[in-house]
Design a protein around this motif. Sequence first.
Motif, PDB file in Angstrom:
ATOM      1  N   ASN A 103      71.332 -81.482  57.888  1.00 32.94           N
ATOM      2  CA  ASN A 103      71.929 -81.756  59.194  1.00 32.94           C
ATOM      3  C   ASN A 103      71.031 -82.667  60.009  1.00 32.94           C
ATOM      4  OD1 ASN A 103      74.073 -79.914  58.591  1.00 32.94           O
ATOM      5  ND2 ASN A 103      72.775 -78.216  59.247  1.00 32.94           N
ATOM      6  N   ASN A 104      71.620 -83.280  61.014  1.00 32.59           N
ATOM      7  CA  ASN A 104      70.864 -84.160  61.912  1.00 32.59           C
ATOM      8  C   ASN A 104      70.024 -85.149  61.103  1.00 32.59           C
ATOM      9  OD1 ASN A 104      69.868 -85.228  64.286  1.00 32.59           O
ATOM     10  ND2 ASN A 104      68.234 -83.703  64.479  1.00 32.59           N
ATOM     11  N   LEU A 105      70.673 -85.805  60.186  1.00 35.16           N
ATOM     12  CA  LEU A 105      69.957 -86.724  59.310  1.00 35.16           C
ATOM     13  C   LEU A 105      69.414 -87.921  60.074  1.00 35.16           C
ATOM     14  CD1 LEU A 105      72.311 -86.441  56.253  1.00 35.16           C
ATOM     15  CD2 LEU A 105      69.841 -86.097  56.184  1.00 35.16           C
ATOM     16  N   LYS A 106      68.263 -88.393  59.609  1.00 36.05           N
ATOM     17  CA  LYS A 106      67.575 -89.515  60.235  1.00 36.05           C
ATOM     18  C   LYS A 106      67.423 -90.646  59.211  1.00 36.05           C
ATOM     19  CE  LYS A 106      64.835 -86.208  62.909  1.00 36.05           C
ATOM     20  NZ  LYS A 106      63.466 -85.735  63.240  1.00 36.05           N
ATOM     21  N   PRO A 107      67.271 -91.880  59.672  1.00 38.70           N
ATOM     22  CA  PRO A 107      67.082 -92.980  58.714  1.00 38.70           C
ATOM     23  C   PRO A 107      65.914 -92.741  57.756  1.00 38.70           C
ATOM     24  CG  PRO A 107      67.589 -93.861  60.876  1.00 38.70           C
ATOM     25  CD  PRO A 107      67.428 -92.363  61.052  1.00 38.70           C
ATOM     26  N   GLU A 108      64.891 -92.044  58.218  1.00 41.06           N
ATOM     27  CA  GLU A 108      63.738 -91.784  57.342  1.00 41.06           C
ATOM     28  C   GLU A 108      64.032 -90.757  56.254  1.00 41.06           C
ATOM     29  OE1 GLU A 108      63.808 -91.703  60.690  1.00 41.06           O
ATOM     30  OE2 GLU A 108      62.525 -90.093  61.486  1.00 41.06           O
ATOM     31  N   ASP A 109      65.207 -90.138  56.315  1.00 40.93           N
ATOM     32  CA  ASP A 109      65.625 -89.242  55.231  1.00 40.93           C
ATOM     33  C   ASP A 109      66.226 -90.022  54.056  1.00 40.93           C
ATOM     34  OD1 ASP A 109      66.770 -87.006  57.766  1.00 40.93           O
ATOM     35  OD2 ASP A 109      64.951 -86.785  56.547  1.00 40.93           O
ATOM     36  N   THR A 110      66.417 -91.312  54.243  1.00 32.98           N
ATOM     37  CA  THR A 110      66.961 -92.140  53.165  1.00 32.98           C
ATOM     38  C   THR A 110      66.055 -92.073  51.941  1.00 32.98           C
ATOM     39  OG1 THR A 110      68.085 -93.666  54.673  1.00 32.98           O
ATOM     40  CG2 THR A 110      67.527 -94.501  52.486  1.00 32.98           C
ATOM     41  N   ALA A 111      66.641 -91.686  50.813  1.00 38.96           N
ATOM     42  CA  ALA A 111      65.863 -91.494  49.601  1.00 38.96           C
ATOM     43  C   ALA A 111      66.792 -91.125  48.453  1.00 38.96           C
ATOM     44  CB  ALA A 111      64.826 -90.376  49.789  1.00 38.96           C
ATOM     45  N   VAL A 112      66.237 -91.158  47.260  1.00 36.47           N
ATOM     46  CA  VAL A 112      66.908 -90.537  46.124  1.00 36.47           C
ATOM     47  C   VAL A 112      66.433 -89.089  46.101  1.00 36.47           C
ATOM     48  CG1 VAL A 112      67.222 -90.508  43.633  1.00 36.47           C
ATOM     49  CG2 VAL A 112      67.006 -92.698  44.850  1.00 36.47           C
ATOM     50  N   TYR A 113      67.385 -88.181  46.088  1.00 37.26           N
ATOM     51  CA  TYR A 113      67.063 -86.762  46.093  1.00 37.26           C
ATOM     52  C   TYR A 113      67.202 -86.214  44.666  1.00 37.26           C
ATOM     53  CZ  TYR A 113      66.804 -86.628  51.131  1.00 37.26           C
ATOM     54  OH  TYR A 113      66.402 -86.834  52.443  1.00 37.26           O
ATOM     55  N   TYR A 114      66.135 -85.572  44.221  1.00 33.02           N
ATOM     56  CA  TYR A 114      66.082 -85.034  42.872  1.00 33.02           C
ATOM     57  C   TYR A 114      66.068 -83.517  42.904  1.00 33.02           C
ATOM     58  CZ  TYR A 114      64.610 -89.739  41.495  1.00 33.02           C
ATOM     59  OH  TYR A 114      64.545 -91.089  41.279  1.00 33.02           O
ATOM     60  N   CYS A 115      66.828 -82.938  42.017  1.00 28.94           N
ATOM     61  CA  CYS A 115      66.800 -81.500  41.793  1.00 28.94           C
ATOM     62  C   CYS A 115      65.804 -81.213  40.679  1.00 28.94           C
ATOM     63  CB  CYS A 115      68.191 -81.026  41.392  1.00 28.94           C
ATOM     64  SG  CYS A 115      68.315 -79.270  41.056  1.00 28.94           S
ATOM     65  N   ALA A 116      65.056 -80.138  40.831  1.00 29.34           N
ATOM     66  CA  ALA A 116      64.075 -79.740  39.825  1.00 29.34           C
ATOM     67  C   ALA A 116      64.169 -78.243  39.580  1.00 29.34           C
ATOM     68  CB  ALA A 116      62.670 -80.112  40.280  1.00 29.34           C
ATOM     69  N   ALA A 117      63.772 -77.830  38.402  1.00 27.26           N
ATOM     70  CA  ALA A 117      63.815 -76.403  38.054  1.00 27.26           C
ATOM     71  C   ALA A 117      62.625 -76.062  37.176  1.00 27.26           C
ATOM     72  CB  ALA A 117      65.118 -76.067  37.342  1.00 27.26           C
TER      73      ALA A 117
END
Length: 118
Positions: A80-94
Amino acid sequence: QVQLAESGGGLVQAGGSLRLSCAASGRSFTMAWFRQGPGKEREFVVAVDWNGSSAYADSATGRFAVSRDNAKNTVYLQMNNLKPEDTAVYYCAAGGRFGVRSYEYDYWGQGTQVTVSS
């Protein structure tokens, strides 16, 4: 071998929300999200263990929320309340350990792009 598949990324305006999902082919003690922005190193976002205990990066605290459905081997990241600095490739890890460092995780997804426009 556990396979991970992320979904839910996209383009959103600053202040908006996105929900990422990561479906695993098998069970893991800990599932986590990392992200890598343009020209940046991969960084920890949040981790959640089988029992629901979680840890957040400072950048995610108060804006992001992780949840996990053990029956579906799926983890979710509500942003929520996303910011331009949140721009990224998001990876899931386990993996079998609970940690905030990428080397502590055994399995990785291909990533999903999140772009936040100003």
